[in-house]
Write a protein that holds these residues in place. Structure first.
Motif, mmCIF file in Angstrom:
data_model
loop_
_atom_site.group_PDB
_atom_site.id
_atom_site.type_symbol
_atom_site.label_atom_id
_atom_site.label_comp_id
_atom_site.label_asym_id
_atom_site.label_seq_id
_atom_site.Cartn_x
_atom_site.Cartn_y
_atom_site.Cartn_z
ATOM 1 N N VAL A 153 -1.592 -0.027 0.348
ATOM 2 C CA VAL A 153 -2.861 0.685 0.396
ATOM 3 C C VAL A 153 -2.603 2.150 0.715
ATOM 4 N N ALA A 154 -3.202 3.051 -0.073
ATOM 5 C CA ALA A 154 -3.043 4.480 0.176
ATOM 6 C C ALA A 154 -3.999 4.915 1.274
ATOM 7 N N LEU A 155 -3.454 5.579 2.297
ATOM 8 C CA LEU A 155 -4.254 6.035 3.429
ATOM 9 C C LEU A 155 -3.984 7.511 3.700
ATOM 10 N N PRO A 156 -4.975 8.239 4.225
ATOM 11 C CA PRO A 156 -4.769 9.655 4.546
ATOM 12 C C PRO A 156 -3.652 9.818 5.575
ATOM 13 N N THR A 157 -2.643 10.580 5.207
ATOM 14 C CA THR A 157 -1.469 10.755 6.051
ATOM 15 C C THR A 157 -0.915 12.156 5.845
ATOM 16 N N ALA A 158 -0.377 12.724 6.908
ATOM 17 C CA ALA A 158 0.308 14.017 6.801
ATOM 18 C C ALA A 158 1.793 13.764 6.593
#
Length: 329
Positions: A153-158
Motif C-alpha cells: 500500500v502506498a502511504l505518504p512518506t518522506a
C-alpha cells in the motif's frame, strides 16, 4: 568448524533431505536457490538433519498461509541476501582470531573452534533479540498507519538521500582498510542523526544513505543536520549533499519504491555540496500555502526555502525544487 556451525557433520545428500522432509526436490532446490546457496550434485554429501527440519518448517508455513505464493520468492530472497551479508561480516571477525592465533603460535583451528563454541550461541541470541525488537516496531507502524491487512500500500512518506561529495577522488587516496573505516564512520554517524530525528535507515549504498521518515519536517531536519556537520572543517564527517521528497511510497520487504524515491535520488544528484534540495511535495508540507506568511514576509514554519529554476533530470523533464536555507530560530 563445519560441525560446530551446522550442529552436525554433513551426512545427507539433497535427495535424502528431500525424501526425509517430504518436500519435492524441485521445491527444495528452488528454495535453496532463492536463499543463495550453491547448487550441488544429487550425490554430494553436504546436508544435515537441520536442513530436513528447515524444509519441513518452510512447507508448514506455506501450507498455513503465512508465506503466500505471491510473496514467497521475494521474502526468501531477502532472507538470503540479508543473512549472507551478515555472515560475511561475522566471518571477517572470526578470521581475525585465526590471524592472532597464528601470530602467537597457537593452533588457529583449535582457537577458532573454541571461540566459535563460545561466541556463536551469544550471537544467535542477540540476532533473535534484535529481530524481535524490529518486528515489534514494524508491527506498531503497520497498525498505526492503516496498513494492517493490506500489502504493498502506498502511504505518504518522506524520503531522503544523503550522498558523500567527492567520494571517487577520496576513495583513490585511501587503502582498503582506510576506505572501509571511513565508510563505516560515515554510515554510523549518518544513521545516528537520522534516528535522532525520527527517521529510519532503509539501506546504505557505498557512499550514499537512503532513509525515510513519517514527516517531511523530520526528513529535512536530518538532512540539514548532516550537511551542517559535513561543512564543519574540524569534523571528520565528510561533506555531503542531500535530497528530500514527500509523497506516496510503497514499503515492501524492508525497501521502498515509487516515484517519490526516484525524485529524492534525482534531487540529490542535482544538489550542490553542502545543500539540501526538496521537491514540491516536501515544500508544500514545510510551507503550506494556506498559512499566513511570517513577520518577514516569508512562508511560515521554521524553514526558509529558495525556489530553484526548473531542472531536467533523468526521468523528469521539468522538476520543481527548492533549496533549504538556515532555519529560523
Amino acid at each position: 568448524m563445519e560441525q560446530q556451525l551446522l550442529g552436525q557433520v554433513p551426512h545427507l545428500t539433497r535427495l535424502e533431505v528431500s525424501e526425509r522432509s517430504g518436500v519435492p526436490l524441485t521445491v527444495a532446490a528452488e528454495l535453496w536457490r532463492l536463499l543463495g546457496f550453491p547448487q550441488l550434485a544429487d550425490d554430494e554429501v553436504a546436508f544435515t538433519d537441520g536442513d530436513v527440519e528447515a524444509l519441513r518448517t518452510s512447507s508448514a508455513l506455506y501450507e498455513a498461509g503465512v508465506i503466500g505464493p505471491e510473496s514467497q520468492a521475494a521474502l526468501v530472497r531477502t532472507w538470503g541476501r540479508s543473512f549472507a551479508r551478515l555472515a560475511e561480516w561475522q566471518v571477517d571477525l572470526l578470521t581475525q582470531v585465526v590471524v592472532e592465533a597464528a601470530d602467537s603460535g597457537a593452533d588457529p583451528v583449535e582457537r577458532l573452534t573454541a571461540v566459535a563454541s563460545d561466541v556463536l550461541p551469544r550471537l544467535e541470541a542477540l540476532q533473535a533479540y534484535t529481530w524481535r525488537r524490529h518486528l515489534a516496531a514494524a508491527a506498531g507502524r503497520v497498525l498505526s498507519d492503516g496498513r494492517a491487512g493490506a500489502t504493498d500500500v502506498a502511504l505518504p512518506t518522506a524520503v531522503g538521500f544523503v550522498d558523500i561529495v567527492g567520494y571517487t577522488t577520496r576513495s583513490k587516496e585511501l587503502d582498503e582498510a582506510e576506505l572501509v573505516a571511513w565508510l563505516e564512520a560515515f554510515e554510523d554517524r549518518a544513521s545516528g542523526v537520522v534516528l535522532e530525528h525520527g527517521g529510519r535507515i532503509i539501506k546504505t549504498i557505498g557512499d550514499e544513505v537512503l532513509y525515510v521518515a513519517d514527516s517531511a519536517a523530520d526528513a529535512a531536519a536530518a538532512a540539514w543536520e548532516l550537511t551542517r556537520i559535513g561543512a564543519d572543517e574540524d569534523d571528520p564527517f565528510p561533506a555531503v549533499r542531500a535530497g528530500v521528497a514527500y509523497g506516496e511510497v510503497v514499503a515492501r520487504l524492508g525497501d521502498v519504491y515509487g516515484p517519490t524515491v526516484n525524485v529524492a535520488a534525482r534531487l540529490t544528484s542535482h544538489a550542490r555540496p553542502g545543500s539540501v534540495i526538496v521537491d514540491r511535495g516536501a515544500h508544500d508540507v514545510l510551507c503550506p500555502d494556506h498559512a499566513p506568511p511570517g513577520p518577514d514576509g516569508e512562508p511560515p514554519g521554521p524553514w526558509r526555502l529558495k525556489r530553484l529554476s526548473r531542472t531536467s533530470v533523468k526521468g523528469y523533464a521539468r522538476l520543481e525544487s527548492w533549496v533549504l536555507r538556515e532555519p529560523r530560530g
